[in-house]
Design an enzyme around this catalytic site. Structure first.
Site, short mmCIF file in Angstrom:
data_model
loop_
_atom_site.label_atom_id
_atom_site.label_comp_id
_atom_site.label_asym_id
_atom_site.label_seq_id
_atom_site.Cartn_x
_atom_site.Cartn_y
_atom_site.Cartn_z
N TYR A 65 8.86 13.99 -0.68
CA TYR A 65 8.58 13.31 -1.12
C TYR A 65 9.62 12.99 -1.92
O TYR A 65 9.23 14.17 -3.28
CB TYR A 65 7.34 13.43 -1.74
CG TYR A 65 6.17 13.63 -1.19
CD1 TYR A 65 5.98 12.66 0.89
CD2 TYR A 65 4.82 13.10 -1.30
CE1 TYR A 65 5.02 12.52 1.49
CE2 TYR A 65 3.85 13.72 -0.70
CZ TYR A 65 3.88 12.41 1.06
OH TYR A 65 2.43 12.77 1.37
N LEU A 220 -5.30 3.54 0.59
CA LEU A 220 -5.45 1.84 -0.04
C LEU A 220 -4.56 0.76 1.21
O LEU A 220 -4.53 -0.39 0.85
CB LEU A 220 -4.59 2.17 -1.26
CG LEU A 220 -5.50 2.72 -2.42
CD1 LEU A 220 -4.52 1.94 -4.18
CD2 LEU A 220 -7.09 1.84 -2.23
N GLY A 222 -1.86 1.16 2.66
CA GLY A 222 -0.56 1.26 3.13
C GLY A 222 0.54 0.47 1.67
O GLY A 222 -0.02 1.06 0.98
#
Length: 290
Positions: A65, A220, A222
């Site tokens: 990430y 939520l 995507g």
């Protein structure tokens, strides 16, 4: 009409690691979209600190990430929160390979490379052990039916060494879960799931029966809130936002469900965590499920 509180309480990961059912996902901290610009690092640090102030004790992250030329989630978590408060659980995942020029993972790390990836997470987070590590065998969006045993065994060995406390699986099938359980206990599953598309109901039922946490990614929907008339109507009736109804509905769906919504916006953080106070009626839940 009777009401049902949708979000209260904690869940014991692996039977001994208690976390609030509303947590935080770090994927959107470095950038809000895979192809978008890097987010401001300082804002990300404020979001993390505020999340913990508001009671978040479960943060989900990964070494892959990060924004190209920008911040990385693990580095921000360490900068914002270390020395870590007692009781803060940090979960990470390993398995996907992301090259230096890739905007997202494009391959998989072989079994021989997983120990180094775990050590990378330890180093970046500044930890001497990891609370929960998911093995993710597939790519970003396409599940695979490949065997997971060889790679899961590497993580199981690290668990035996005390480097990892609990093991999880991400983006897997019931067959892959069963294969992994022959090697070591599985404490959590992280598959794609949101209340408008409950595509994984059968595996969720397995998790309920075996008391395995289910912490869906993209809770939520995507990269963008789903346009669902049912959710919008319930949100209007309850004085809540669509995102809050999506999160509250998830947690009401199953006692093993953990929510880990992520955001790069301080305002959205407050909105998401406030979903813990949203109360849905049985009629609301029937509409969402049906």
């Amino acid at each position: 009409m009777t009401t049902q509180t949708t979000t209260g309480g904690h869940f014991d990961l692996g039977g001994d690691l208690g976390v609030a059912r509303m947590g935080f996902g770090a994927m959107r901290l470095p950038q809000s979209r895979l192809d978008g610009p890097a987010n401001d690092r300082g804002t990300g640090l404020k979001i993390l600190r505020r999340a913990v102030e508001l009671g978040v004790d479960h943060i989900d992250t990964a070494a892959f990430y990060y924004a190209q030329g920008g911040p990385a989630a693990n580095e921000m978590i360490r900068a914002a929160l270390a020395p870590y408060p007692d009781g803060l659980v940090i979960a990470t995942k390993v398995g996907p390979y992301r090259g230096p020029d890739d905007t997202h993972p494009t391959g998989t790390i072989p079994a021989s490379g997983l120990r180094a990836e775990v050590e990378r997470n330890l180093r970046e987070l500044g930890r001497d052990h990891l609370d929960l590590v998911y093995l993710r065998p597939g790519g970003l969006d396409t599940p695979t039916d490949e065997p997971v045993g060889e790679r899961f065994a590497v993580l199981a060995a690290l668990r035996d060494e005390g480097v990892i406390r609990h093991l999880g699986l991400s983006h897997v099938s019931a067959a892959q879960l069963a294969e992994a359980q022959e090697i070591a206990p599985v404490a959590a599953i992280q598959n794609r799931f949101d209340i408008t598309k409950p595509r994984d109901a059968a595996l969720l039922a397995v998790c309920e029966r075996e008391e395995i946490a289910y912490a869906p990614y993209f809770p939520l929907g995507g990269f963008g809130i789903p346009d669902d008339e049912r959710v919008g109507a319930i949100a209007a009736r309850r004085g809540a936002t669509v995102a809050q109804v999506l999160l509250a509905g998830l947690l009401a769906l199953s006692p093993v469900m953990l929510a880990i919504p992520g955001t790069g916006s301080p305002a959205h953080l407050e909105e998401n965590l406030a979903a813990a106070g949203v109360v849905l009626t049985p009629d609301d839940l029937a509409v969402l499920r049906g």
